[in-house]
Design a protein around this motif. Structure first.
Motif, PDB file in Angstrom:
ATOM      1  N   TYR A  36    -115.732  16.734  27.443  1.00 16.23           N
ATOM      2  CA  TYR A  36    -116.070  17.932  26.693  1.00 16.23           C
ATOM      3  C   TYR A  36    -116.037  19.132  27.637  1.00 16.23           C
ATOM      4  CZ  TYR A  36    -117.806  15.150  22.761  1.00 16.23           C
ATOM      5  OH  TYR A  36    -117.912  14.297  21.697  1.00 16.23           O
ATOM      6  N   GLN A  38    -117.602  23.031  28.024  1.00 14.34           N
ATOM      7  CA  GLN A  38    -118.671  23.897  27.540  1.00 14.34           C
ATOM      8  C   GLN A  38    -118.604  25.237  28.256  1.00 14.34           C
ATOM      9  OE1 GLN A  38    -122.723  22.553  28.255  1.00 14.34           O
ATOM     10  NE2 GLN A  38    -123.496  23.685  26.492  1.00 14.34           N
ATOM     11  N   LYS A  42    -122.307  28.493  25.131  1.00 14.33           N
ATOM     12  CA  LYS A  42    -121.703  27.910  23.933  1.00 14.33           C
ATOM     13  C   LYS A  42    -121.991  26.416  23.853  1.00 14.33           C
ATOM     14  CE  LYS A  42    -119.675  31.776  22.797  1.00 14.33           C
ATOM     15  NZ  LYS A  42    -120.105  32.537  21.592  1.00 14.33           N
ATOM     16  N   SER A  43    -121.605  25.815  22.742  1.00 18.42           N
ATOM     17  CA  SER A  43    -121.807  24.379  22.581  1.00 18.42           C
ATOM     18  C   SER A  43    -120.597  23.616  23.107  1.00 18.42           C
ATOM     19  CB  SER A  43    -122.073  24.047  21.116  1.00 18.42           C
ATOM     20  OG  SER A  43    -121.078  24.600  20.288  1.00 18.42           O
ATOM     21  N   PRO A  44    -120.784  22.352  23.485  1.00 20.03           N
ATOM     22  CA  PRO A  44    -119.663  21.549  23.993  1.00 20.03           C
ATOM     23  C   PRO A  44    -118.599  21.317  22.917  1.00 20.03           C
ATOM     24  CG  PRO A  44    -121.783  20.554  24.541  1.00 20.03           C
ATOM     25  CD  PRO A  44    -122.047  21.622  23.535  1.00 20.03           C
ATOM     26  N   LEU A  46    -114.882  18.940  22.303  1.00 16.55           N
ATOM     27  CA  LEU A  46    -114.096  17.832  22.829  1.00 16.55           C
ATOM     28  C   LEU A  46    -112.741  18.309  23.327  1.00 16.55           C
ATOM     29  CD1 LEU A  46    -114.062  14.682  23.107  1.00 16.55           C
ATOM     30  CD2 LEU A  46    -112.733  14.685  20.989  1.00 16.55           C
ATOM     31  N   LEU A  88    -118.056  18.069  30.826  1.00 12.50           N
ATOM     32  CA  LEU A  88    -119.005  16.969  30.661  1.00 12.50           C
ATOM     33  C   LEU A  88    -118.253  15.715  30.256  1.00 12.50           C
ATOM     34  CD1 LEU A  88    -121.283  19.165  28.447  1.00 12.50           C
ATOM     35  CD2 LEU A  88    -122.084  18.246  30.602  1.00 12.50           C
ATOM     36  N   PHE A  96    -124.294  11.489  28.392  1.00 13.48           N
ATOM     37  CA  PHE A  96    -123.475  12.448  29.139  1.00 13.48           C
ATOM     38  C   PHE A  96    -123.823  12.448  30.618  1.00 13.48           C
ATOM     39  CE2 PHE A  96    -121.203  15.036  26.016  1.00 13.48           C
ATOM     40  CZ  PHE A  96    -121.792  14.608  24.841  1.00 13.48           C
ATOM     41  N   GLY A  99    -122.485  17.071  34.237  1.00 14.78           N
ATOM     42  CA  GLY A  99    -121.506  18.136  34.093  1.00 14.78           C
ATOM     43  C   GLY A  99    -121.037  18.685  35.418  1.00 14.78           C
TER      44      GLY A  99
END
Lengths: 106, 115
Positions: A36, A38, A42-44, A46, A88, A96, A99
């Protein structure tokens, strides 16, 4: 406890270079792995998933899985400043790594 | 538009005041989960749910509760918040966990501060 570990970096590469991001895992039963991206705040999202030994390529991104060594990596070719983000990795148990923050310098 | 929504996006509260963070998805996903993200620690799973009325603890469940009464909703409840629960929270959903391309879709995040 099943674990996914990443070299936390940070990693800095010049524009146009290859960025190499690595992840190791402890659960030999893990079948699939996900990368992922990120961006800050912001949000992760794919980028790629891989479940077979070997390489999987998608554009400038290549995921590599070595089940014998319990190692999964992500290579970013021709890195761009827009690739600057935290990457990640996760197993199919949805756990996870910490990162790796990547900075691509113009 | 397929999405995961969370509310509120930002919350400042005080120690001990019960709060709920809502999460909803419109993709008919069976699997939903909650994570917290802290600097240097990545995403840590709090709770997850494989389907309606089926929930289980993740790696850091202490101080949190969840419920899954409907497929689309998965609220996170902090009965008595403490300052160590100050964090960025993400809700996520996916179609399943049995390998393959079970991509997780994440909500926009909720930044919680407990004073």
């Amino acid at each position: 406890q099943k674990e996914v570990e990443q070299n936390s970096g940070p990693l800095s590469v010049p524009e146009g270079a290859i960025a190499s991001l690595n992840c190791t895992y402890s659960d030999r039963g893990s079948q699939s792995f996900f990368w992922y991206r990120q961006y800050s705040g912001k949000s992760p999202e794919l980028i790629m998933f891989i479940y077979s030994n070997g390489d999987k390529e998608d554009g400038r991104f290549t995921a590599q899985l070595n089940k014998a060594s319990q190692y999964v990596s992500l290579l970013i070719r021709d890195s761009q400043p827009s690739d600057s983000a935290t990457y990640l990795c996760a197993g199919n148990d949805m756990r996870f790594g910490a990162g790796t923050r990547l900075t691509v310098k113009p | 538009e397929a999405q995961v929504t969370q509310n509120p996006r930002y919350l400042i509260t005080v120690t001990g005041k019960k709060l709920t963070v809502t999460c909803s998805q419109n993709m008919n996903h069976e699997y939903m989960s909650w994570y917290r993200q802290d600097p240097g620690l990545g995403l840590r799973q709090i709770y997850y749910s494989m389907n309606v009325e089926v929930t289980d603890k993740g790696d850091v469940p202490e101080g949190y509760k969840v419920s899954r009464k409907e497929k689309r909703n998965f609220p996170l409840i902090l009965e008595s918040p403490s300052p160590n629960q100050t964090s960025l929270y993400f809700c996520a959903s996916s179609s399943g966990t049995s390998g393959g391309s079970n991509e997780q879709f994440f909500g926009p995040g909720t930044r919680l501060t407990v004073l």
